[in-house]
Motif scaffolding. Structure first.
Motif, PDB file in Angstrom:
ATOM      1  N   MET A 145       0.827  -1.196   0.000  1.00 13.70           N
ATOM      2  CA  MET A 145       0.000   0.000   0.000  1.00 13.70           C
ATOM      3  C   MET A 145       0.867   1.255   0.000  1.00 13.70           C
ATOM      4  N   LEU A 146       1.949   1.219   0.781  1.00 13.10           N
ATOM      5  CA  LEU A 146       2.855   2.367   0.797  1.00 13.10           C
ATOM      6  C   LEU A 146       3.475   2.573  -0.576  1.00 13.10           C
ATOM      7  N   LEU A 147       3.835   1.485  -1.240  1.00 13.51           N
ATOM      8  CA  LEU A 147       4.392   1.588  -2.592  1.00 13.51           C
ATOM      9  C   LEU A 147       3.345   2.141  -3.558  1.00 13.51           C
ATOM     10  N   ALA A 148       2.103   1.677  -3.410  1.00 11.63           N
ATOM     11  CA  ALA A 148       1.043   2.193  -4.283  1.00 11.63           C
ATOM     12  C   ALA A 148       0.841   3.685  -4.072  1.00 11.63           C
ATOM     13  N   ILE A 149       0.904   4.122  -2.814  1.00 10.69           N
ATOM     14  CA  ILE A 149       0.773   5.557  -2.537  1.00 10.69           C
ATOM     15  C   ILE A 149       1.934   6.326  -3.152  1.00 10.69           C
ATOM     16  N   GLY A 150       3.148   5.771  -3.018  1.00 15.69           N
ATOM     17  CA  GLY A 150       4.308   6.433  -3.620  1.00 15.69           C
ATOM     18  C   GLY A 150       4.194   6.503  -5.135  1.00 15.69           C
ATOM     19  N   CYS A 151       3.729   5.416  -5.759  1.00 17.35           N
ATOM     20  CA  CYS A 151       3.599   5.402  -7.220  1.00 17.35           C
ATOM     21  C   CYS A 151       2.550   6.410  -7.689  1.00 17.35           C
ATOM     22  N   SER A 152       1.404   6.411  -6.998  1.00 15.51           N
ATOM     23  CA  SER A 152       0.379   7.376  -7.390  1.00 15.51           C
ATOM     24  C   SER A 152       0.844   8.798  -7.131  1.00 15.51           C
ATOM     25  N   ASN A 153       1.652   8.990  -6.113  1.00 16.83           N
ATOM     26  CA  ASN A 153       2.184  10.315  -5.812  1.00 16.83           C
ATOM     27  C   ASN A 153       3.061  10.803  -6.960  1.00 16.83           C
ATOM     28  N   VAL A 154       3.938   9.937  -7.437  1.00 15.20           N
ATOM     29  CA  VAL A 154       4.811  10.322  -8.544  1.00 15.20           C
ATOM     30  C   VAL A 154       3.991  10.533  -9.811  1.00 15.20           C
ATOM     31  N   SER A 155       2.951   9.715 -10.001  1.00 11.63           N
ATOM     32  CA  SER A 155       2.079   9.914 -11.160  1.00 11.63           C
ATOM     33  C   SER A 155       1.445  11.297 -11.125  1.00 11.63           C
ATOM     34  N   ILE A 156       0.949  11.690  -9.949  1.00 10.16           N
ATOM     35  CA  ILE A 156       0.338  13.013  -9.806  1.00 10.16           C
ATOM     36  C   ILE A 156       1.353  14.111 -10.099  1.00 10.16           C
ATOM     37  N   LEU A 157       2.558  13.942  -9.536  1.00  5.50           N
ATOM     38  CA  LEU A 157       3.596  14.950  -9.759  1.00  5.50           C
ATOM     39  C   LEU A 157       3.926  15.080 -11.241  1.00  5.50           C
ATOM     40  N   LEU A 158       4.053  13.936 -11.925  1.00  5.22           N
ATOM     41  CA  LEU A 158       4.407  13.987 -13.341  1.00  5.22           C
ATOM     42  C   LEU A 158       3.261  14.533 -14.185  1.00  5.22           C
ATOM     43  N   LEU A 159       2.020  14.192 -13.821  1.00  6.14           N
ATOM     44  CA  LEU A 159       0.886  14.742 -14.556  1.00  6.14           C
ATOM     45  C   LEU A 159       0.818  16.258 -14.400  1.00  6.14           C
ATOM     46  N   ALA A 160       0.978  16.719 -13.161  1.00  6.89           N
ATOM     47  CA  ALA A 160       0.923  18.158 -12.920  1.00  6.89           C
ATOM     48  C   ALA A 160       2.074  18.869 -13.617  1.00  6.89           C
ATOM     49  N   ARG A 161       3.258  18.274 -13.544  1.00  5.29           N
ATOM     50  CA  ARG A 161       4.414  18.909 -14.182  1.00  5.29           C
ATOM     51  C   ARG A 161       4.277  18.863 -15.701  1.00  5.29           C
ATOM     52  N   LEU A 179       3.218  11.385   2.206  1.00  4.59           N
ATOM     53  CA  LEU A 179       3.112  11.245   0.748  1.00  4.59           C
ATOM     54  C   LEU A 179       1.742  11.687   0.250  1.00  4.59           C
ATOM     55  N   SER A 180       0.693  11.333   0.979  1.00  6.24           N
ATOM     56  CA  SER A 180      -0.652  11.742   0.564  1.00  6.24           C
ATOM     57  C   SER A 180      -0.811  13.255   0.632  1.00  6.24           C
ATOM     58  N   ALA A 181      -0.229  13.864   1.661  1.00  2.00           N
ATOM     59  CA  ALA A 181      -0.294  15.321   1.773  1.00  2.00           C
ATOM     60  C   ALA A 181       0.403  15.989   0.594  1.00  2.00           C
ATOM     61  N   VAL A 182       1.565  15.438   0.203  1.00  2.00           N
ATOM     62  CA  VAL A 182       2.282  15.981  -0.950  1.00  2.00           C
ATOM     63  C   VAL A 182       1.459  15.807  -2.228  1.00  2.00           C
ATOM     64  N   GLY A 183       0.836  14.618  -2.379  1.00  2.00           N
ATOM     65  CA  GLY A 183       0.024  14.387  -3.563  1.00  2.00           C
ATOM     66  C   GLY A 183      -1.169  15.315  -3.632  1.00  2.00           C
ATOM     67  N   LEU A 184      -1.861  15.501  -2.495  1.00  2.00           N
ATOM     68  CA  LEU A 184      -3.007  16.399  -2.473  1.00  2.00           C
ATOM     69  C   LEU A 184      -2.572  17.840  -2.737  1.00  2.00           C
ATOM     70  N   TYR A 185      -1.463  18.228  -2.155  1.00  2.00           N
ATOM     71  CA  TYR A 185      -0.931  19.578  -2.401  1.00  2.00           C
ATOM     72  C   TYR A 185      -0.644  19.774  -3.891  1.00  2.00           C
ATOM     73  N   SER A 186      -0.075  18.737  -4.534  1.00  2.00           N
ATOM     74  CA  SER A 186       0.257  18.846  -5.958  1.00  2.00           C
ATOM     75  C   SER A 186      -0.998  18.996  -6.808  1.00  2.00           C
ATOM     76  N   VAL A 187      -2.044  18.217  -6.479  1.00  2.00           N
ATOM     77  CA  VAL A 187      -3.273  18.281  -7.254  1.00  2.00           C
ATOM     78  C   VAL A 187      -3.952  19.640  -7.101  1.00  2.00           C
ATOM     79  N   VAL A 188      -4.028  20.135  -5.857  1.00  2.00           N
ATOM     80  CA  VAL A 188      -4.667  21.432  -5.646  1.00  2.00           C
ATOM     81  C   VAL A 188      -3.859  22.544  -6.310  1.00  2.00           C
ATOM     82  N   SER A 189      -2.524  22.447  -6.215  1.00  2.00           N
ATOM     83  CA  SER A 189      -1.688  23.445  -6.901  1.00  2.00           C
ATOM     84  C   SER A 189      -1.909  23.384  -8.398  1.00  2.00           C
TER      85      SER A 189
END
Length: 812
Positions: free
Chosen positions: A275-291, A701-711
């Motif tokens: 689950m932690l790996l899945a959160i990390g993977c989705s986090n990087v996906s969000i970062l790359l999508l936003a970037r 990681l979830s906080a970073v992902g949510l921050y990235s999406v809102v940004s």
């Protein structure tokens, strides 16, 4: 190739230009991969491949189950081995008999754990020696004394002989007998938990031992059980003391006990790190999508000057692959550190100490494959989405007007919801685990373990064979230890060492027939009068026998409160008599006073103290003077003023002054350390510590992902928000718009997480022995998650209502 190198250099510059993005993405991968690889390594070493034996799928432990379902290792006399060898189901058998020996010829005798086995033992296991040769049939000639040869375990060879490669052929003394060293085992040889040396045993030796069998090809465990049942029934008639009543043969794989104790826990930990790996993977996906969305203007320019869509895809793949490989490399380094931590925290009694737990080739291949899949997932999808932007639109506008599609926003929302759900699940699991562990730490012990050390005293074979000699010797050893300056009190206890103490056996009450004799059992504990004073166990009623009574073999006992309440609820047990029929005299190994198996008078009641582990209720207990029945060894409890480790060496020297040949067990623990090594305690600490760490990482990681999406959402809607503010919209209105954009994903994630949490909490509570399932824990972690999510949304929201409308509109 030049263009690929150019892409690589450009990717490095891009990551260096955005260090926050690069560091977050790399750490997200490293944490997930490192935790996954470490836990999988433990699963592989402990559950999948713990034993190095040949044909491990056909090697099993010959065990039996009692009438209450308890599992026992079957114990056979030497001559009974012959009957087992004749069984059609078995190709061969390996035997074991653990004994404590002494390395003599030195100033202070050293205790070693010796495993004796018949000549077929090592051939059955099929593990070649590291140096020299294995023990074999020629070392245990039929009808003759075994050869004076010894095989060393790798660990003992390193410790005692400093890994001397020329050790083969040299001699060592065990109990003043010289043995020739013929071999050294491999380092991960697990035969015998903690064995130091291996010696041959003649098959007709009356001491016998336990048995591990190798089934013939094609023979199932059930077929072997059916064949062995009548044979063992006959053997039980010859030696009833070694078999419980109404037993059933149950031959089990060697990994059964480890899987029973740790399998569920380790697999659940693996699910947690997945689950932690899945959160990390989705986090990087969000970062790359936003970037990627923020770089649409760049892609439009590159397309306008002739860059093909394939080239843009390759560029993003190189960047993503660089992130994935860097994160994987860092994750493997992290895995080594986390693996060492997990192994240190794992209960030492739940798996063989020599199991090879390391980052090995299968795990490395797993991590490499994971890195490759991660690179495709993180690189290909954003690349396909962003490689063909609308050139005319983007060339005429800022990237802040990036036309994020409805599909992209939905994908972001699902990723965030998934992150929130998994994070809430981990937080709730961690809360339940910590709550259960705190419950274990607060369990009333019934005794005081502080500064009490346990000293094991094994006797040499055929020494002190009379009751008087053994009783006087044990008392002499106790008295000598009591004379040390820092010693407050001492006691002799054969088997009364909490929190697991006693020998569960059937007993009878005079004038009170048992409804079911098999169910009327108690923990029989052999102790001296100083035992209760040393452990601070209170005397609730009556008295304790005095040393003079014990010296004359008086048949007096004490019982604990649990036994008194269960069988005499009116409080009238004092003066009644009971007997334990199994307390028979069997010299030279067991010596008893005359009438030990007869009626003994109850003269006192003591307070309940844990005797079946820290996670189970106290069982009825009977405290018998240790001189009533003495085994081949005992234990001395010492309460000291100083820290326990400071008196170890002085105790060893004091006992050596009484008898230079008397060794003590190499492992000396204080009672507080024994609690920490309890399976339930160590398992609770491992689960609560790892889950707490994993959940904190997941929350970050979830906080970073949510921050990235809102940004990302704020960047997309800059023009809209600017117009609203130019027309007079208040800051609270803008803040509401931004918060609502993430509120649906957070709410969906919390709802899904709550549903998953209900079942998971029950599983963890069951492992930790904590039957309470407080909803406040779930509500607390839900509130914490919502608070962190709100903070993650507020930071980019502040940016939204701090936008200068004139400047934003001018940019358009």
């Amino acid at each position: 190739m030049p263009s690929l190198l150019q892409d690589f250099r450009y990717s490095l510059r891009q990551l260096a230009t955005n260090p926050g993005f690069a560091l977050t993405a790399i750490l997200s991968l490293a944490l997930g991969i490192g935790a996954t690889v470490a836990v999988f390594s433990v699963i592989y070493g402990v559950l999948i491949n713990p034993f190095p034996y040949r044909d491990i799928d056909r090697i099993a432990n010959l065990s039996i189950r009692g009438p209450q379902g308890n599992l026992f290792d079957a114990w056979f006399t030497g001559p009974q081995f012959r009957d087992l060898q004749k069984a059609h189901a078995f190709g061969s058998i390996a035997t074991w008999n653990r004994r404590e020996l002494t390395v003599t010829g030195h100033d202070v005798p050293e205790d070693v754990v010796a495993f004796f086995g018949i000549g077929d033992t090592f051939p059955t296991l099929g593990v070649p020696a590291l140096l020299g040769r294995n023990l074999g049939p020629s070392d245990s000639p039929d009808g003759q004394e075994p050869q004076p040869v010894v095989m060393l375990h790798y660990r003992f060879w390193q410790r005692h002989f400093n890994g001397d490669p020329t050790i083969i052929g040299k001699s060592m003394q065990l109990n003043h007998k010289s043995y020739t060293i013929v071999g050294v085992t491999p380092p991960n040889f697990t035969w015998g938990w903690g064995a130091d040396v291996y010696l041959p045993q003649e098959i007709n030796n009356e001491q016998g031992g336990g048995v591990v069998v190798k089934l013939r090809p094609g023979v199932s465990l059930a077929a072997a059980d059916a064949e062995l049942q009548p044979l063992l029934q006959r053997l039980a008639e010859e030696r009833p003391r070694s078999f419980p009543e109404r037993f059933k043969v149950d031959i089990l794989p060697l990994t059964f006990e480890v899987r029973q104790n740790m399998g569920g826990m380790l697999y659940f930990l693996f699910a947690a790190v997945a689950m932690l790996l899945a959160i990390g993977c989705s986090n990087v996906s969000i970062l790359l999508l936003a970037r990627g969305a923020a770089r649409q203007h760049e892609f439009a320019v590159r397309s306008a000057v002739g860059a093909s869509g394939l080239r843009i895809i390759r560029q993003l793949l190189v960047e993503s692959l660089l992130l994935a490989l860097t994160g994987t490399g860092l994750g493997i380094l992290l895995a080594y550190q986390l693996l060492a931590l997990i192994v240190t925290w794992m209960p030492r009694s739940m798996f063989p100490p020599d199991v090879a737990i390391s980052i090995n080739l299968p795990v490395l291949l797993f991590s490499a494959g994971l890195a490759f899949l991660t690179a495709l997932l993180f690189g290909l999808f954003p690349a396909l989405q962003m490689a063909k932007p609308e050139i005319n639109q983007l060339m005429q506008s800022s990237s802040k007007r990036a036309a994020g599609s409805v599909h992209g926003r939905r994908l972001h929302g699902l990723l965030i919801a998934g992150q929130i759900a998994l994070t809430l699940l981990l937080l709730a699991a961690a809360g339940t685990a910590v709550e259960g562990f705190v419950h274990l730490m607060r369990v009333p012990l019934g005794y005081d373990p502080h500064n009490v050390v346990v000293i094991g005293i094994p006797l040499h074979e055929n020494s002190m064979t009379t009751w008087e000699a053994r009783a006087n010797y044990f008392e002499q050893l106790r008295t000598s230890v009591a004379q040390l300056p820092d010693v407050v009190s001492t006691a002799v206890s054969t088997n009364g060492i909490p929190p697991n103490s006693g020998w569960e056996q059937q007993f009878e009450l005079l004038g009170k027939p048992a409804v079911s004799p098999a169910a009327q059992t108690a923990m029989i504990e052999f102790v001296d009068p100083g035992y209760f004073r040393t452990l601070h166990v209170p005397l609730m009623e009556g008295r304790i026998w005095d040393p003079a009574e014990a010296a004359h073999g008086a048949l007096l006992v004490l019982v604990n409160q649990s036994l008194a309440r269960l069988y005499y609820p009116n409080g009238d047990i004092m003066g009644h008599s009971l007997k334990v029929p199994i307390l028979k005299n069997e010299p030279p190994y067991v010596v008893s006073v005359p009438g030990a198996d007869g009626w003994m008078q109850v003269i006192g009641i003591v307070g309940d103290a844990l005797n079946d582990g820290i996670d189970r209720p106290v069982k009825p207990a009977i405290f018998v003077p240790y001189r009533t029945q003495m085994w081949m060894g005992t234990q001395i409890l010492v309460r000291s003023r100083a820290a326990p480790e400071s008196i170890f060496q002085s105790v060893r020297k004091q006992l050596s002054s009484i008898n230079p040949d008397q060794q003590i067990y190499s492992q000396m623990d204080d009672l507080e350390t024994r609690i920490k090594h309890e399976r339930a305690w160590a398992r609770g600490r491992l689960i609560s510590g790892l889950f707490a760490g994993f959940s904190i990482l997941a929350l970050a990681l979830s906080a970073v992902g949510l921050y990235s999406v809102v940004s990302y959402s704020v960047a997309q809607r800059t023009n809209e928000l600017s117009i609203r503010m130019a027309l007079g919209a208040r800051r609270s209105h803008v803040l509401k718009i931004v918060m609502v954009s993430a509120g649906m994903s957070v709410s969906l994630g919390v709802a899904a997480g709550l549903v998953l949490t209900v079942g998971v909490n029950r599983v963890i509570s069951g492992w930790l022995g904590n039957t309470t399932n407080h909803p406040l824990t779930v509500l607390g972690v839900s509130f914490l998650l919502l608070l962190v999510a709100a903070i993650a949304c507020l930071v980019p929201a502040r940016r939204a209502f701090s936008i200068d409308p004139v400047t934003a509109l001018r940019c358009e």
